[in-house]
Each structure stands twice: as C-alpha cells, then as structure tokens.
Design a protein around this motif. Structure first.
Motif, PDB file in Angstrom:
ATOM      1  N   GLY A  47      97.762  91.232  75.643  1.00 46.75           N
ATOM      2  CA  GLY A  47      98.122  89.842  75.881  1.00 46.75           C
ATOM      3  C   GLY A  47      96.970  88.872  75.737  1.00 46.75           C
ATOM      4  N   ILE A  48      95.899  89.294  75.066  1.00 44.92           N
ATOM      5  CA  ILE A  48      94.712  88.447  74.887  1.00 44.92           C
ATOM      6  C   ILE A  48      94.811  87.739  73.538  1.00 44.92           C
ATOM      7  N   LYS A  49      94.624  86.427  73.531  1.00 43.88           N
ATOM      8  CA  LYS A  49      94.644  85.662  72.286  1.00 43.88           C
ATOM      9  C   LYS A  49      93.335  85.867  71.538  1.00 43.88           C
ATOM     10  N   THR A  50      93.381  85.882  70.205  1.00 45.56           N
ATOM     11  CA  THR A  50      92.178  86.128  69.403  1.00 45.56           C
ATOM     12  C   THR A  50      91.988  85.019  68.375  1.00 45.56           C
TER      13      THR A  50
ATOM     14  N   LYS B  37      87.439  93.654  79.742  1.00 43.11           N
ATOM     15  CA  LYS B  37      87.261  92.641  80.784  1.00 43.11           C
ATOM     16  C   LYS B  37      88.499  91.761  80.954  1.00 43.11           C
ATOM     17  N   ASN B  38      89.473  91.920  80.054  1.00 43.53           N
ATOM     18  CA  ASN B  38      90.761  91.224  80.124  1.00 43.53           C
ATOM     19  C   ASN B  38      90.624  89.702  80.205  1.00 43.53           C
ATOM     20  N   PRO B  39      89.909  89.090  79.262  1.00 41.99           N
ATOM     21  CA  PRO B  39      89.844  87.623  79.259  1.00 41.99           C
ATOM     22  C   PRO B  39      91.163  87.031  78.764  1.00 41.99           C
ATOM     23  N   SER B  40      91.319  85.729  78.925  1.00 42.15           N
ATOM     24  CA  SER B  40      92.508  85.059  78.405  1.00 42.15           C
ATOM     25  C   SER B  40      92.483  85.015  76.882  1.00 42.15           C
ATOM     26  N   ALA B  41      91.298  84.849  76.314  1.00 44.58           N
ATOM     27  CA  ALA B  41      91.150  84.775  74.859  1.00 44.58           C
ATOM     28  C   ALA B  41      89.788  85.305  74.461  1.00 44.58           C
ATOM     29  N   ILE B  42      89.717  85.819  73.239  1.00 45.35           N
ATOM     30  CA  ILE B  42      88.445  86.234  72.648  1.00 45.35           C
ATOM     31  C   ILE B  42      88.202  85.389  71.411  1.00 45.35           C
TER      32      ILE B  42
ATOM     33  N   GLU C 118      74.236  93.368  65.154  1.00 44.82           N
ATOM     34  CA  GLU C 118      75.182  94.419  64.798  1.00 44.82           C
ATOM     35  C   GLU C 118      74.560  95.797  64.888  1.00 44.82           C
ATOM     36  N   GLU C 119      73.316  95.927  64.450  1.00 42.03           N
ATOM     37  CA  GLU C 119      72.709  97.254  64.406  1.00 42.03           C
ATOM     38  C   GLU C 119      72.409  97.814  65.797  1.00 42.03           C
ATOM     39  N   THR C 120      72.311  96.959  66.793  1.00 36.55           N
ATOM     40  CA  THR C 120      72.047  97.440  68.145  1.00 36.55           C
ATOM     41  C   THR C 120      73.305  97.472  69.007  1.00 36.55           C
ATOM     42  N   TYR C 121      74.304  96.683  68.631  1.00 36.55           N
ATOM     43  CA  TYR C 121      75.542  96.620  69.407  1.00 36.55           C
ATOM     44  C   TYR C 121      76.661  96.248  68.443  1.00 36.55           C
ATOM     45  N   PRO C 122      77.268  97.236  67.760  1.00 38.73           N
ATOM     46  CA  PRO C 122      78.274  96.957  66.731  1.00 38.73           C
ATOM     47  C   PRO C 122      79.395  96.058  67.236  1.00 38.73           C
ATOM     48  N   GLN C 123      79.831  95.151  66.385  1.00 38.51           N
ATOM     49  CA  GLN C 123      80.795  94.151  66.831  1.00 38.51           C
ATOM     50  C   GLN C 123      82.143  94.757  67.208  1.00 38.51           C
ATOM     51  N   LEU C 124      82.533  95.839  66.561  1.00 37.09           N
ATOM     52  CA  LEU C 124      83.775  96.495  66.947  1.00 37.09           C
ATOM     53  C   LEU C 124      83.718  96.903  68.419  1.00 37.09           C
ATOM     54  N   GLN C 125      82.569  97.423  68.848  1.00 36.75           N
ATOM     55  CA  GLN C 125      82.410  97.798  70.247  1.00 36.75           C
ATOM     56  C   GLN C 125      82.323  96.561  71.134  1.00 36.75           C
ATOM     57  N   GLN C 126      81.691  95.508  70.618  1.00 34.41           N
ATOM     58  CA  GLN C 126      81.645  94.262  71.383  1.00 34.41           C
ATOM     59  C   GLN C 126      83.051  93.793  71.740  1.00 34.41           C
ATOM     60  N   ILE C 127      83.947  93.773  70.733  1.00 34.13           N
ATOM     61  CA  ILE C 127      85.307  93.311  70.965  1.00 34.13           C
ATOM     62  C   ILE C 127      86.016  94.225  71.965  1.00 34.13           C
ATOM     63  N   ARG C 128      85.850  95.525  71.808  1.00 35.28           N
ATOM     64  CA  ARG C 128      86.507  96.461  72.725  1.00 35.28           C
ATOM     65  C   ARG C 128      85.984  96.304  74.151  1.00 35.28           C
ATOM     66  N   ASP C 129      84.696  96.062  74.297  1.00 27.83           N
ATOM     67  CA  ASP C 129      84.147  95.840  75.634  1.00 27.83           C
ATOM     68  C   ASP C 129      84.685  94.543  76.241  1.00 27.83           C
ATOM     69  N   LEU C 130      84.879  93.538  75.391  1.00 33.52           N
ATOM     70  CA  LEU C 130      85.467  92.287  75.886  1.00 33.52           C
ATOM     71  C   LEU C 130      86.922  92.499  76.290  1.00 33.52           C
ATOM     72  N   VAL C 131      87.664  93.275  75.518  1.00 34.90           N
ATOM     73  CA  VAL C 131      89.065  93.571  75.864  1.00 34.90           C
ATOM     74  C   VAL C 131      89.140  94.210  77.248  1.00 34.90           C
TER      75      VAL C 131
ATOM     76  N   LEU D 121      90.308  75.477  70.104  1.00 40.54           N
ATOM     77  CA  LEU D 121      91.485  76.094  69.505  1.00 40.54           C
ATOM     78  C   LEU D 121      92.065  77.160  70.433  1.00 40.54           C
ATOM     79  N   ALA D 122      91.218  77.961  71.048  1.00 40.97           N
ATOM     80  CA  ALA D 122      91.698  78.984  71.983  1.00 40.97           C
ATOM     81  C   ALA D 122      92.477  78.350  73.128  1.00 40.97           C
ATOM     82  N   LEU D 123      91.987  77.227  73.636  1.00 37.07           N
ATOM     83  CA  LEU D 123      92.671  76.557  74.744  1.00 37.07           C
ATOM     84  C   LEU D 123      94.001  75.967  74.288  1.00 37.07           C
ATOM     85  N   LYS D 124      94.060  75.474  73.061  1.00 36.80           N
ATOM     86  CA  LYS D 124      95.338  75.001  72.530  1.00 36.80           C
ATOM     87  C   LYS D 124      96.363  76.127  72.507  1.00 36.80           C
ATOM     88  N   VAL D 125      95.925  77.281  72.039  1.00 32.01           N
ATOM     89  CA  VAL D 125      96.817  78.437  71.979  1.00 32.01           C
ATOM     90  C   VAL D 125      97.281  78.825  73.384  1.00 32.01           C
ATOM     91  N   LEU D 126      96.341  78.911  74.317  1.00 32.11           N
ATOM     92  CA  LEU D 126      96.670  79.309  75.676  1.00 32.11           C
ATOM     93  C   LEU D 126      97.600  78.322  76.357  1.00 32.11           C
TER      94      LEU D 126
END
Length: 382
Positions: free
Chosen positions: A124-127, A98-103, A83-96, A296-301
């Motif tokens: 439209g990304i499942k979380t 990339k437009n994955p099907s789910a995070i 977290e101290e080197t790469y805050p998780q809020l930014q991690q999630i935004r960087d993943l968004v 679980l993500a695949l079930k949702v998708l």
C-alpha cells in the motif's frame, strides 16, 4: 537519465488539464490529522549515487525542505549512499520495511528496481520516480525533459562551431535513464548537422557524473593532443571541471556546454575575472525535482489530480510498456555570447549556493520552501 529508446521525455505536461487519479495501487498508510489541519504522512527517499554529486546533494535537500514546508510530513527516511556500497534495490526494500506512506526515489535503472516497487505497492505504499523513469506501471514518473536537455545544448554548440568540426562528447553515467535520454537529444542535434563529428565516437565517454573522473578524462584528453583537434565540448553537467582543466593546461577555450551549476554559471559570467574568452551555455536542469517529487507524492496520497498521463516506452527487451508520466518545464539554456543569455545568467546566479549545486533551486508551482530551508537541508523532525 536512461536509454535513447525512451519517448517519454518528448512530452511536456503542465499541471493543469491532464489529470488522472494517480497510482493503480490502493492507499498507503492511513493519514492522521496534523496540527495544521492537513494529513500527516511518512516518506522514504532513495538517492543512490548521491555523494559527491552536487545535483544529487541539492536534490536531497530540496526533498527534505519540501517535506518540512508542506506541513503534511511527520518524518522521513532519507537514503543518500552510493550504489556500490548500498545497492538501490536494497535501499528500496529497506524503505518498504519501514512502511512509509510513499517512497520517492531517483532510479539508477529503468527496470532493476521493479521487484522492490511491486513489494512497496503490495504494502500500500505509493511510489514516485524522479529525474528518470522506471517501467513499473504503477509508479508515477516525474522528470525534467532530458531529451530536450541534450538537444538544446548540442544544437547551440554545433551552431557555435559553424556547423562542422569535432566535439569531445562527455556523457554522464552511461546506462542511467537520464543519460540515455540526453544521448538521444544529442543524436537528434547531430542528425541536423551532418558535418559534425563526436570524439572519441558517438558513444561518448563515461564521466559517471563524478568530478574526479571528469577531471582525469579531460586532463588525459589534453595531454594526448586530442583537445587541440576539437572545436567544442559537450558535457552532461560536469562542466567547471572541464574549464579548470583547460585553464590549468593554458589552452585556449573552445565553446562548452554545461548545466546551470553555480560554478559554471559564475565562470560564464567571469565573476572571478579569470575566464576571459570562455564561451558556453548553461542548460536548465533543476535538482529541485527532489522537492517536486515530494509534492507529487502528497498529491497522490491526498487523492488529488497529478497532471500525469499514460505514455508508452520500451523496456530493455524492446517491449512496449505503459507508464504514468509528469514532466517539468522544457529546458531553457543561457549562453554568454548573447545579451539575453548574459542577462539571464546574471538573474539566476546565486553566490550563496555550493559550487556544484544547480542555481535552479526551486520550481514555481511545485516547491514552496524558502532558500534558507533548502540550504539547511533538514527534514521534518531533524
């Protein structure tokens, strides 16, 4: 992981009979047929605070292995930084971006990530939150019963102490959702044993789920003479470090509560012949929740039933929030003072695991990878 106000972890839900169609958000990336006839998706994974923590490292590997074994994931972005080197809020935004099907993510806070989760869902990304809950109503939360985890180990410890005396209370990462739920479980057990006292206080000490921090805390506790005044130690999965410190100081063991990590399980079984007299209990806490989160993500998708239910929890301001929750089996605990406990410890021990990895490397009904796939720690395309 977090706050004691949570009521979520009190409910244990099976896969069957409690189905809802998951997620209020619309469908994510459009699936395309795979060679196996299924759908091919992409996954974003956030595992902040993972480096150096055996649970988080194994969790990552189970997620990768399940993505590979499913045959439904074409690729993944696997974020595993502190977290101290790469805050998780930014991690999630960087993943968004990339437009994955789910995070799929292990949250460090129950509310801090909600703005990024809203952005994901708008795209439209499942979380899917694993191991701890978030208050975002559109995220499905999959976790171990962390309140039960805290309670079952503490109750055993207090019984070993004869219902009275002091115990050193070593928590995980204070402020994390799972830690707060475990704290609730410990406090529940303490309410049943009024002659038990937590040292230094009922707030405990913060190990940060870090081996070095835990070792330093235990060494200081021993050097100060306080260890000689306690009749037990409760740890939040930082257990072998506590045993090592006691042994290095040539102190007698007191009963110790830990997790089902390979090193601690081996110590309880005295596999190396160096831990005569050690009494303890290993509480089931599967890092394979990472692989279960992919399932679980695949079930949702795929629009399948998830086994999720709506549950009301408190946000940081004390307001009621409804979330979607799925729970894994109630924690078991295996001690080395009973024949049944020792037999179970022998059954679950796995010499081929890393010392700080949980021995519960799979979850029947939730994971399908092999042990070798999990150990290889390779996702699709890697």
């Amino acid at each position: 992981m977090l706050h004691g106000k949570s009521r979520v972890a009190r409910l244990v839900v099976g896969l069957a009979g409690l189905a809802i169609v998951a997620g209020a958000c619309s469908g994510g990336s459009t699936p395309s047929p795979s060679a196996g006839g299924g759908a091919t998706y992409t996954i974003g994974f956030s595992n902040s605070f993972g480096i150096g923590n055996g649970f988080r490292e194994e969790q990552l590997c189970t997620a990768k292995a399940q993505a590979l074994a499913s045959g439904q994931v074409s690729s993944g972005t696997w974020t595993h930084q502190k977290e101290e080197t790469y805050p998780q809020l930014q991690q999630i935004r960087d993943l968004v971006a990339k437009n994955p099907s789910a995070i799929v993510f292990n949250p460090l806070d129950k509310e801090a990530l909600n703005p990024a989760l809203d952005e994901a869902q708008a795209a439209g990304i499942k979380t899917i939150a694993i191991d701890a809950y978030v208050t975002d109503p559109e995220t499905i939360n999959l976790s171990n019963d962390q309140v039960g985890y805290g309670y079952v180990g503490a109750k055993w410890l207090f019984e070993q102490m004869g219902g009275k005396g002091k115990f050193y209370y070593m928590r995980g990462l204070i402020g994390h959702p799972a830690d707060a739920d475990r704290h609730e479980g410990v406090m529940k057990a303490m309410s049943e044993f009024p002659d038990i006292e937590a040292v230094p206080s009922v707030d405990g000490v913060d190990t940060k789920w870090d081996p070095t921090t835990t070792t330093n805390l235990m060494n200081d506790f021993i050097t100060s003479g306080q260890y000689d005044q306690v009749q037990g130690v409760w740890t939040s999965g930082m257990d072998s470090q506590v045993v090592d410190a006691i042994q290095a100081a040539s102190k007698p063991y007191v009963p110790i509560v830990g997790a089902d990590l390979k090193a601690f399980v081996g110590y309880l079984l005295n596999k190396d012949g160096k831990h005569d007299g050690l009494k303890g209990i290993a509480v089931y806490n599967p890092a394979s929740v990472g692989g279960a989160g992919i399932t679980l993500a695949l079930k949702v998708l795929n629009g399948e039933a998830t086994g999720a239910v709506t549950k009301t929890v408190k946000d940081n301001a004390g307001n009621d929030i409804e979330i979607q929750a799925v729970f894994l089996p109630t924690p078991e605990a295996y001690d080395n003072v009973s024949d049944a406990g020792k037999a179970k410890l022998e059954e679950v021990f796995n010499a081929d695991l890393d010392n700080l990895w949980p021995v519960s490397w799979e979850i029947p009904g939730w994971t399908t990878y092999t042990f070798d796939q999990m150990k290889a720690c390779k996702g699709p395309g890697e």
